[in-house]
Design an enzyme around this catalytic site. Sequence first.
Site, mmCIF file in Angstrom:
data_model
loop_
_atom_site.group_PDB
_atom_site.id
_atom_site.type_symbol
_atom_site.label_atom_id
_atom_site.label_comp_id
_atom_site.label_asym_id
_atom_site.label_seq_id
_atom_site.Cartn_x
_atom_site.Cartn_y
_atom_site.Cartn_z
ATOM 1 C CD GLU A 92 27.376 30.192 38.825
ATOM 2 O OE1 GLU A 92 27.145 30.552 37.614
ATOM 3 O OE2 GLU A 92 27.732 30.821 39.731
ATOM 4 C CB CYS A 105 34.257 26.451 33.049
ATOM 5 S SG CYS A 105 34.477 27.800 34.178
ATOM 6 C CB CYS A 112 35.425 34.663 45.407
ATOM 7 S SG CYS A 112 37.253 34.938 45.152
ATOM 8 C CB CYS A 116 37.438 41.424 41.356
ATOM 9 S SG CYS A 116 38.906 40.564 41.703
ATOM 10 C CB CYS A 119 34.006 39.117 40.283
ATOM 11 S SG CYS A 119 33.645 37.305 40.224
ATOM 12 N N GLY A 163 35.485 31.383 42.733
ATOM 13 C CA GLY A 163 36.558 31.154 43.581
ATOM 14 C C GLY A 163 37.764 31.643 43.094
ATOM 15 C CD GLU A 164 42.825 33.445 42.702
ATOM 16 O OE1 GLU A 164 42.230 33.798 42.124
ATOM 17 O OE2 GLU A 164 43.924 32.608 42.771
ATOM 18 C CB SER A 195 41.534 31.775 35.616
ATOM 19 O OG SER A 195 41.318 33.238 35.698
ATOM 20 C CB SER A 218 42.308 37.954 36.581
ATOM 21 O OG SER A 218 41.541 36.653 36.227
ATOM 22 C CG LEU A 219 47.039 42.522 33.615
ATOM 23 C CD1 LEU A 219 47.811 42.015 34.848
ATOM 24 C CD2 LEU A 219 47.954 42.381 32.272
ATOM 25 C CG HIS A 220 40.411 42.451 34.829
ATOM 26 N ND1 HIS A 220 40.290 41.556 33.376
ATOM 27 C CD2 HIS A 220 40.303 41.565 35.713
ATOM 28 C CE1 HIS A 220 39.633 40.510 33.752
ATOM 29 N NE2 HIS A 220 39.709 40.179 35.211
ATOM 30 C CG ASN A 294 29.600 38.369 31.065
ATOM 31 O OD1 ASN A 294 28.823 38.202 30.078
ATOM 32 N ND2 ASN A 294 30.574 37.648 31.127
ATOM 33 C CB CYS A 337 31.458 35.708 36.409
ATOM 34 S SG CYS A 337 32.431 35.940 34.544
HETATM 35 N N1 SAH Z 1 39.741 33.787 40.814
HETATM 36 C C1 SAH Z 1 40.010 33.537 39.357
HETATM 37 C C2 SAH Z 1 39.312 32.615 38.527
HETATM 38 C C3 SAH Z 1 37.700 33.033 38.634
HETATM 39 S S1 SAH Z 1 37.083 34.389 37.754
HETATM 40 C C4 SAH Z 1 40.620 34.781 38.832
HETATM 41 O O1 SAH Z 1 40.377 35.893 39.229
HETATM 42 O O2 SAH Z 1 41.108 34.706 37.613
HETATM 43 C C5 SAH Z 1 37.297 33.914 35.916
HETATM 44 C C6 SAH Z 1 37.557 35.263 35.310
HETATM 45 O O3 SAH Z 1 36.435 35.873 34.779
HETATM 46 C C7 SAH Z 1 38.504 36.134 35.662
HETATM 47 O O4 SAH Z 1 39.140 36.618 34.754
HETATM 48 C C8 SAH Z 1 37.367 37.228 36.411
HETATM 49 O O5 SAH Z 1 38.317 38.431 36.346
HETATM 50 C C9 SAH Z 1 36.593 37.392 35.180
HETATM 51 N N2 SAH Z 1 35.216 37.947 35.338
HETATM 52 C C10 SAH Z 1 34.634 37.845 36.485
HETATM 53 N N3 SAH Z 1 33.568 38.873 36.552
HETATM 54 C C11 SAH Z 1 33.490 39.171 35.379
HETATM 55 C C12 SAH Z 1 32.577 40.062 34.515
HETATM 56 N N4 SAH Z 1 31.555 40.418 35.071
HETATM 57 N N5 SAH Z 1 32.953 40.170 33.255
HETATM 58 C C13 SAH Z 1 33.692 39.422 32.724
HETATM 59 N N6 SAH Z 1 34.699 38.882 33.255
HETATM 60 C C14 SAH Z 1 34.574 38.830 34.720
#
Ligand code: SAH
Length: 351
Positions: A92, A105, A112, A116, A119, A163-164, A195, A218-220, A294, A337
């Site tokens: 995508e 983007c 991936c 997570c 995701c 992807g990472e 990211s 991506s801290l979360h 999301n 995502c």
């Molecule tokens: N692998 C990388 C980049 C891809 S994800 C990373 O982890 O940063 C891009 C961003 O979208 C990341 O911050 C990821 O954590 C976030 N993301 C993934 N799924 C999501 C979701 N369902 N809702 C909100 N953010 C999400």
Amino acid sequence: MEHKTDLLSLFPEEIAEQFMSEGLPRFRAKQVYSWLHKGVGFDGMSNLPQKLRQELAQRYDAGTVSVFKTFTSVQDGTQKYLFALADENLVEGVLMRYHYGNTLCISSQAGCRMGCAFCASTIGGRVRDLTAGEMLHMVLLINRACAQGEQRGVTNVVIMGSGEPLDNYDNVVRFLRLVSHPEGVCISPRNISLSTCGLVPQIYRLMDENLPVTLAVSLHAPNNDIRSSIMPINRQYPLQELLPACVEYTQRTKRRIVFEYAMIDGLNSGLEHAAALASALRGMMCHVNLIPLNRVDERSLRPASRTQIDAFLKKLTDLGISATVRRSMGGDIQGACGQLRRRYLEGKSGD
Ligand code: SAH
């Protein structure tokens, strides 16, 4: 499948070497490079002899990606692309239009393997890494599409699709150098964000590359318990290793780090979490991007409410941390995502 070298993955001097080793005129390499990066295929390289163009087309690829489907948001004009790779994998891309320019983007891997919990991209695991040429080709295709519509092209790139990127380190760094190359599309590293979920050794490697891209992490979560429960990578590189790497990144590159924080109901969105986050980030040159989660069909996590998000934002700001809530774009077109690709993989209709 016949395997040709994709010239989009190469620098001018590498193209020159290829030409030399194959008995082609070396001095044409620069011309070819500059055409390719304008999005022109061998056919259209009008200052090259016809015979050479044919020979090039037989031996090389001038990009291997194609636009498979396009979706345009009626809400905000955001465009979502499904790109097809030569082996029929789908990835995508999203083009977001802002007053200052157009941000594309892109994905760095098909699928991936980071696992997570929230995701969609990781659900089927990693299929394969993208090459530098594939990532660049996505930028070139969108640039050309913009030009055809007499619109401004891509001014900013974020590697935030599926992807990472740091799990595909060499290809991603090569892509960064190609896309910022003065004789190519020449997008400054300052207009590029990468990211990562937090691969610490690669963050250290990246700061040695002299490529001052903005790092988004991506801290979360404000602590290891919560973070490990949704991001398996945190067991390998916990916060006490990740955060010092981030501090060093800001010092070396003079770039502010962006922390992404998806707001998940009942997990990380309370005021106590905001306070813990503020103390973890105290003194860092950083900005926190709060992302309304999301919803992903396959996942049970629920988004925090707007009221929770606003209260969290206020708490962070009161505690002196720069923060904003990310504007969600393209919600009506599965903007987020890995969701679009998954719908296709499941054979559902995407429109
Ligand atoms: N692998 C990388 C980049 C891809 S994800 C990373 O982890 O940063 C891009 C961003 O979208 C990341 O911050 C990821 O954590 C976030 N993301 C993934 N799924 C999501 C979701 N369902 N809702 C909100 N953010 C999400």
